[in-house]
Write a protein that holds these residues in place. Sequence first.
Motif, short mmCIF file in Angstrom:
data_model
loop_
_atom_site.label_atom_id
_atom_site.label_comp_id
_atom_site.label_asym_id
_atom_site.label_seq_id
_atom_site.Cartn_x
_atom_site.Cartn_y
_atom_site.Cartn_z
N ALA A 124 0.99 -1.26 -0.26
CA ALA A 124 -0.44 0.12 0.06
C ALA A 124 0.81 1.33 0.05
O ALA A 124 2.05 1.39 0.66
CB ALA A 124 -0.69 -0.28 1.44
N ASP A 125 0.44 2.49 -0.15
CA ASP A 125 0.83 3.20 -0.53
C ASP A 125 0.01 4.59 1.10
O ASP A 125 -1.15 4.79 1.40
CB ASP A 125 0.47 4.24 -1.67
N VAL A 126 0.90 4.22 1.93
CA VAL A 126 0.05 4.56 3.26
C VAL A 126 1.48 5.79 4.09
O VAL A 126 2.26 5.81 4.02
CB VAL A 126 0.35 3.52 3.88
N ASP A 127 1.16 6.59 4.63
CA ASP A 127 1.60 7.36 5.92
C ASP A 127 0.80 7.62 6.85
O ASP A 127 -0.72 6.80 6.93
CB ASP A 127 1.82 8.64 5.48
N TYR A 128 1.00 8.28 7.68
CA TYR A 128 0.49 8.36 9.12
C TYR A 128 0.40 9.75 9.42
O TYR A 128 1.70 10.94 9.66
CB TYR A 128 1.05 6.80 9.96
N ALA A 129 0.18 10.46 10.90
CA ALA A 129 0.05 11.55 11.82
C ALA A 129 -0.68 11.39 12.86
O ALA A 129 -1.58 10.18 12.91
CB ALA A 129 -1.15 12.36 10.64
N ILE A 130 -0.23 11.53 13.89
CA ILE A 130 -1.02 11.79 15.20
C ILE A 130 -0.90 12.56 15.34
O ILE A 130 0.08 13.88 15.81
CB ILE A 130 0.59 10.48 16.26
N PRO A 131 -2.41 13.35 16.47
CA PRO A 131 -1.94 14.17 16.65
C PRO A 131 -1.22 14.67 18.46
O PRO A 131 -0.99 14.39 19.17
CB PRO A 131 -3.30 14.59 17.72
N SER A 132 -0.87 15.98 18.23
CA SER A 132 0.50 16.67 19.30
C SER A 132 -0.77 16.05 21.11
O SER A 132 -1.59 17.46 20.87
CB SER A 132 0.80 17.84 18.86
N ARG A 133 -0.30 16.36 21.60
CA ARG A 133 -1.20 16.05 22.84
C ARG A 133 -0.97 17.70 23.28
O ARG A 133 -2.32 18.01 24.05
CB ARG A 133 0.19 14.82 23.72
N MET A 134 0.36 18.12 22.92
CA MET A 134 0.31 19.55 23.19
C MET A 134 -0.28 20.27 23.02
O MET A 134 -1.74 21.79 23.87
CB MET A 134 2.10 20.00 23.42
N HIS A 135 -0.77 20.21 21.79
CA HIS A 135 -1.06 21.19 20.65
C HIS A 135 -2.41 21.08 20.16
O HIS A 135 -3.64 21.78 20.22
CB HIS A 135 -0.42 22.28 19.51
N ASP A 136 -3.70 19.84 19.91
CA ASP A 136 -3.91 19.05 19.37
C ASP A 136 -4.85 18.52 20.72
O ASP A 136 -6.49 18.49 19.99
CB ASP A 136 -4.00 18.18 18.59
#
Length: 688
Positions: A124-136
């Motif tokens: 697969a063509d796959v990427d990721y993101a994880i929200p920032s605990r501090m900002h999001d």
Amino acid sequence: MTNDQSPRRLPNQRWQIAATNPEASLRLANLTNISPVISQLLINRGMETPEDAKIFLEPESLILPSPLEEFPDLAASVELLELAIAKRSGGIANKEKIAICGDYDADGMTSTAVLLRTLRALGADVDYAIPSRMHDGYGINNRIVEEFYDEGVKLILTVDNGISAVEPITRARELGLKVIITDHHDVPKILPPANAILNPKLIAESSPYRGVAGVGVAYILAVCLAQQLGELKGLVQPLLALFTLGTIADLAPLTGVNRRWVKRGLKLLPKSNLPGIQALIQIAGVQASEGEKNQNAKSLKPEDIGFRLGPRINAIGRIGDPQIVIDLLTTDDFSIALAKAIQCEQTNTQRQQMCEEIEKEAIAIVEDLYVNSLQKDRVLVVIKDNWHHGVIGIVASRLLERYGVPVFIGTYENEGIIRGSARGIPEFHVFAALDVCRDLLGKFGGHKAAGGFSLPAENLPAFRLRLSAFANQCLELQHLKPLLKIDTQVNIHEINQDLFQQLNILHPCGIDNSDPIFWTANVQVIEQKIVGKGHIKLTVAQTIDNQRQEIKGIAWRWGDYFPLPSRLDIAYKLRENNFNGKNTIEMELIGAKLPNHVVELFTNSLNPSRASFEYKQRQYTCGIYENGVSRELRVKNSEGKVLVMRPEDKFGLLGFNRENAEQINLSQPIYEGIVQTAIQALSTSVQN
């Protein structure tokens, strides 16, 4: 009598000792060929029939239904991912870009790693993101959705979040993106408009998959997808290692498939081919122990993950960059993995220091301002600026353990906003308490035992009052002590390698299958000293029929209670100490109180009792006397010399008068013997 060296107090606990059923435990023991002690432990955990016991003791015997039959949207999720991976246009492969939105705790990061590894292995063509605990803060948000769209993402896959994200998922659908939600948190009244939702809270309560954490949902999806594409070979073991790590670190219940898969995973972890797992084990100094009796395989135990590996991962999510953990768990290069594991170690050390500092400051605030009003308020609200909100949840748990009341702890952010965490006791529902304060809060969420919240600083006084009113409605005074659930009573001479090996059949222990907790009455503390950062290392003894048996133990973070009284009822878990090639069974002390007959003597509101007794061919008189606000035991010999002590003191006074008396150590055998004989004589006189 005054004594600067007396201990502060014993842990302020209420003990709940499980009811014993000797007939039922003996019957189950005979039917399943286990010892009555073990069968009583099984009964305490709800397994009273041989059939229940067999599935628990042999989880591989459980006949599992297909997850495709249990999760209504699982087949659709597999199809969406399969199409994205193998998308073709005009005979030319044209993969759709997939993006994973994870979470910054161990469950969310291991879930992200499970699906990243799987999707990459499947092409697969796959990427990721994880929200920032501090900002999001927690969960997918509009910013992440917009960024995914700008990057050409066609399919969003949430892990360990998303079930409550109506607005961001609605925005994603408006932009033409497909969305699969995988989550395990409580289901809200309104579900997001995702293409597919996988959540064990949406399936039957009787399902063996009901208790899986976020990483469990990710694991099920990954395995089903790989099976569908015929590419499962070589994937199961690394994915199972990540599942085990995330499930235990997230405190998921170790029942159903969790018990079955975690039991497998704990055996796989020491020999895992994942460089990140091996680097983490090496840096944390975890040693695999021998498996169950008659097995040569080495295995880890849940506490190795819960107390050693998990915190090093969670520390990154609390105060660091989650990408470090994702890189650690997805790389195939050991040198990269080792570098990331070292970063986890360094961050965890920093996290520990932060926790210690914040805990000291929080305790000082409570002792100065709130400790005398806890019985009236029945809830603790502690707010201070310059605390890192990534670790205040840990401090909240420690304050709850110390004071026995629900804890709401917070710190100031910019623009007059307070952000905090909450921890509750069994009789107090944290989310319900926050919901009662809904109009005072900004964002909030959680469940029965824990939660998070934010509020404008000017609402803090009203928040305190409303929480206190809620607490007074649901909590009685007897609830304001930490609850310690105890399995059964044993004597020290019963503790040996054989019993410890039998306990192995209960593993893996964790949530809904807790480590067995035993208690022993009226032991003598014969040695004790402070070690490390405020731990008590001790040796206790018990004498039965003139036979004395000793056992060593440790009481973590009990420095405030040092020195312990010389006689105690104790509650503990059993641990194996492997030192210099020698295995010994030791106890981990988690509860202590004065023996019942001592408490009754010193708290009885009747007239102070008196008695005479003989000890080593000498005559003594003794009695319980008032001394200001407390009571004390006085023992006088035939020469008029008096020994004076209070029940929780390690030191007493000895002399012809109080002014010239010398301080003596009550744990010395001669004084220990005199005091215990005096207490026995007084107990007998009260009964008569």
